[in-house]
Design an enzyme around this catalytic site. Structure first.
Site, PDB file in Angstrom:
ATOM      1  N   GLU A   1       7.410   3.205  17.784  1.00  0.00           N
ATOM      2  CA  GLU A   1       7.473   3.945  16.520  1.00  0.00           C
ATOM      3  C   GLU A   1       6.246   4.833  16.322  1.00  0.00           C
ATOM      4  OE1 GLU A   1       7.656   1.690  12.834  1.00  0.00           O
ATOM      5  OE2 GLU A   1       8.245   3.494  11.735  1.00  0.00           O
TER       6      GLU A   1
ATOM      7  N   GLU B   1      13.206   1.657   4.652  1.00  0.00           N
ATOM      8  CA  GLU B   1      11.862   1.061   4.642  1.00  0.00           C
ATOM      9  C   GLU B   1      11.092   1.859   3.596  1.00  0.00           C
ATOM     10  OE1 GLU B   1       8.536  -0.094   7.917  1.00  0.00           O
ATOM     11  OE2 GLU B   1       8.918   2.040   7.661  1.00  0.00           O
TER      12      GLU B   1
HETATM   13  C1  LER Z   1       4.476   1.660   8.996  1.00  0.00           C
HETATM   14  O1  LER Z   1       4.140   2.749   8.191  1.00  0.00           O
HETATM   15  C2  LER Z   1       5.889   1.718   9.425  1.00  0.00           C
HETATM   16  O2  LER Z   1       6.554   2.721   9.279  1.00  0.00           O
HETATM   17  C3  LER Z   1       6.488   0.505  10.020  1.00  0.00           C
HETATM   18  O3  LER Z   1       7.802   0.719  10.415  1.00  0.00           O
HETATM   19  C4  LER Z   1       5.604   0.002  11.150  1.00  0.00           C
HETATM   20  O4  LER Z   1       6.019  -1.121  11.753  1.00  0.00           O
HETATM   21 MN    MN Z   2       8.684   2.786   9.779  1.00  0.00          MN
END
Ligand code: LER
Ligand code: MN
Length: 267
Positions: free
Chosen positions: A148, A242
């Protein structure tokens, strides 16, 4: 394209209640954080049972391993690798598509050895040497490592999709992929759709958050052009929320899901 939510964003006072609420709201999957899976092994069973009972699949595990692959000492890196391997096995039990991995948060933890090698070259080599080892475990468990990219305020190392793809092209395994987080792309990519199209089939997962890291629809990110690009590359996996959820949580989760589903239908 399927839409998932991270578990902790969902209303409910137990894990099962959260899974059931996710199903009721209309999500296709749940992303769980890895930290509790490492710290409290009984959580694995709890999540599995909740997933079965609610009929909602676990799409992905988000990080949660201790230390970083690019930490400064051999012991720290070893602990990161061992935890990642454990989480990949748990990912197999969950039938999750992958484990999200960020090689390092913040500034470099290893020294710059210029003029022999600068710190980024050393970090790239150090990461590659460990990826070959953990990708074998990912393949065995049919659970991909999802690199990521994060924005520059969270890591100095991989900020853009193309920088993560560089590692996939070197390792060449169907179980080393990347993921694209709209919040980070909004800060780092010159063009979100172009970055997505260029990364193409290396993208196996997506994180959704608006420009202010609230629910999609609560900021000013242009999701439509990004979704068009995802459609062009035939992306069919999960996009997981998220983000922050403004109150009233349930109402706003439903509103955001409607907004996302309409955008997907339009593209
Ligand atoms: C952190 O900003 C993020 O986007 C998460 O998905 C990291 O594991
Ligand atoms: Mn993320």
């Amino acid at each position: 394209m399927k839409i998932a939510s991270q578990l902790h964003l969902l209303p409910g006072s137990t894990v099962l209640e959260k899974f059931e609420k996710g199903k009721e709201i209309g999500f296709d999957g749940i992303e769980v954080w890895g930290k509790k899976l490492i710290e409290e092994p009984s959580t694995v069973d709890e999540y599995l049972k909740a997933s079965e009972k609610s009929g909602l699949k676990i799409s992905t595990i988000c990080a949660g391993y201790r230390n970083f692959l690019l930490d400064g000492t051999r012991q720290e890196r070893e602990r990161a690798r061992e935890d990642i391997k454990k989480l990949l096995q748990i990912g197999n039990a969950f039938k999750a598509i992958g484990l999200i991995v960020v090689p390092v948060f913040g500034p470099p933890k290893i020294p710059d050895l210029s003029p022999y090698k600068d710190v980024i070259s050393l970090e790239k080599e150090l990461l590659l040497s460990q990826l070959s080892e953990i990708v074998e475990v990912a393949e065995k468990n049919k659970c991909a490592i999802l690199l990521e990219p994060l924005n520059r305020y969270e890591t100095h190392f991989i900020n853009r999709l193309e920088q993560a793809v560089e590692f996939c092209e070197k390792i060449k395994s169907p179980y080393l992929k990347i993921m694209a987080d709209f919040f980070h792309m909004n800060i780092e990519e010159a063009s979100i759709p172009e970055a997505i199209e260029k990364a193409g089939n290396w993208i196996s997962h997506v994180h959704l958050a608006d420009s202010n890291r609230l629910l999609p629809g609560f900021g000013h990110t242009d999701f439509s052009s990004g979704f068009k690009a995802l459609k062009k590359i035939n992306f069919e996996n999960y996009m997981a929320l998220e983000c922050g959820v403004p109150e009233p949580a349930e109402e706003n989760l439903k509103k955001s899901l409607r907004y996302l589903k309409n955008l997907i239908q339009e593209v």
